[in-house]
Enzyme design. Structure first.
Site, PDB file in Angstrom:
ATOM      1  N   ARG A  46      33.280  33.280  33.846  1.00 35.58           N
ATOM      2  CA  ARG A  46      33.236  33.239  35.312  1.00 35.58           C
ATOM      3  C   ARG A  46      34.654  33.381  35.860  1.00 35.58           C
ATOM      4  NH1 ARG A  46      33.524  28.508  37.411  1.00 35.58           N
ATOM      5  NH2 ARG A  46      31.906  27.605  36.107  1.00 35.58           N
ATOM      6  N   LYS A 195      27.080  50.680  47.300  1.00 39.72           N
ATOM      7  CA  LYS A 195      26.961  51.949  48.019  1.00 39.72           C
ATOM      8  C   LYS A 195      27.879  53.019  47.412  1.00 39.72           C
ATOM      9  CE  LYS A 195      24.352  49.143  50.330  1.00 39.72           C
ATOM     10  NZ  LYS A 195      24.750  48.435  51.537  1.00 39.72           N
TER      11      LYS A 195
END
Ligand SMILES: *Cc1c(COP(=O)(O)O)cnc(C)c1O
Length: 379
Positions: A46, A195
């Site tokens: 993490r 995107k």
């Protein structure tokens, strides 16, 4: 180094053990430590992952920032940026923006004591007028989704400087290839990497870049403390996508220019919203602050019936949410992406039932134009 060279090389030196020219996928959750108190610099995934670090370094270079931090989605990236603030802080947000960001602000963050004013960012004076003694951040998106309106980043950054508040820009629509807000005065850039950065409609991810040491340090802390990190595979795919960002954006843009011009003169289209058209009310600003106009176009067809008939008839364009992939998509914002924005606000912005948004892909433009033409005949 120029843009494409950076995209292909920054953060991506050949790997030291084998010389692999592609950054390896470090699909691990933890790292063996040498002895108590002694490790390689990598403790837990993490906090540290070499594949993620490579992608973060790469995007930071493309945005001309000093650091970037990757997240599990664009929304997670926005949420972590908001955690720079404290309860009681006030945020000035663009009223015309991605529906999910509006929902995060009004349905989640307000419950934690942040307050928001939604303003028309087309006029920087509206931003200055909305500043209060609690204002801590100005948050905008340009061009906006789906109305393709622009914020004058240089002018709004002046307001932010004058009042000592953070300026955040969602740069998802333009990508760093066409617009670099940090060079125009913004402190933080946010992306839905889902995107254009991803570009192939095969991942969900987000990333934040900054050019300030103090903000970088706090974002690094928050990325680890809040924990909304992406998996290494997403970062690996994003590194691969980054290498072709420039060529993809050039093609998105040249296809979109031709399609916007075609739509603007088509009798079935009432209005074409595309910043690359001289008829766009902010075309001069687009020329000033962007080096290209991107691949997103919205067209007003006049009614829900027209939008339904048109989208149903399209064959090459796929009816789907999302944008920025190599394949052309069509979306109906009112029913698909902007349902969380109240109707009065949608009406004011022009997000009507007849509005259709095109994400122009990189197919052969002749095929896209032919598809649009046959679909217009069904209205
Ligand atoms: C999609 C999108 C987001 C949200 O990103 P996710 O990756 O879907 O969480 C934020 N801003 C803009 C402009 C978007 O298009």
């Amino acid at each position: 180094m120029k843009f494409s060279t950076k995209a292909i090389h920054v953060g991506q030196e050949p790997e030291s053990v084998t010389g692999a020219v592609t950054v390896p996928l470090f699909q691990t959750s933890t790292y063996a430590q040498i002895e108590i108190g002694k490790h390689t610099g990598f403790e837990y995934a993490r906090t540290q992952n070499p594949t993620r670090f490579a992608w973060e370094e790469n995007l930071a270079a493309l945005e001309e920032g000093i650091a970037a931090f990757a997240f599990g989605s664009g929304t997670a990236a926005v949420d972590t940026v908001m955690r720079l603030l404290n309860a009681g802080d006030h945020v000035i947000m663009a009223e015309d923006m991605y529906g999910g960001t509006y929902r995060l602000a009004t349905k989640v963050l307000e419950r934690f004591g942040l307050t928001f004013s939604f303003v028309d960012m087309r006029d920087p004076a509206n931003v200055a007028k909305a500043v209060t003694d609690r204002t801590a951040m100005i948050y905008t998106e340009t061009p906006t989704n789906p109305m393709m309106t622009l914020t004058d980043l240089v002018e709004v950054a002046k307001v932010a400087r004058q009042h000592g508040v953070l300026m955040v820009v969602d740069n998802t629509f333009a990508s760093p290839y066409f617009q670099r807000p940090l060079t125009l005065g913004a402190d933080i850039v946010v992306h839905s990497a889902t995107k254009y950065l991803g570009g192939h409609s095969d991942l969900v991810s987000g990333i934040v870049a900054t050019n300030r040491d103090d903000i970088a340090e706090r974002l690094k802390f928050l990325q680890n403390a809040v924990g909304a990190v992406p998996g290494p595979f997403e970062c690996w795919l994003l590194l691969r996508s980054s290498k072709t960002l420039a060529v993809r954006m050039d093609r998105h843009q040249s296809n979109a220019m031709q399609i916007a011009a075609y739509c603007a003169s088509h009798p079935r289209v009432q209005v074409t919203h595309y910043p690359g058209l001289p008829s766009h009310p902010q075309h001069a600003l687009a020329q000033r602050q962007m080096s290209g106009f991107g691949g997103m176009i919205s067209i007003e067809l006049g009614s829900l019936a027209a939008a339904t008939a048109f989208t149903k008839a399209l064959k090459v364009f796929t009816l789907a949410e999302s944008l920025g992939g190599v394949e052309s998509l069509v979306c109906h914002p009112v029913s698909m992406t902007h349902g969380s924005i109240p109707k009065e606000q949608r009406d004011r912005l022009g997000v009507t039932e007849g509005l259709v948004r095109l994400s122009v892909g990189i197919e052969d433009v002749e095929d896209l134009l032919a598809d649009l033409e046959q679909a217009f005949q069904h209205i």
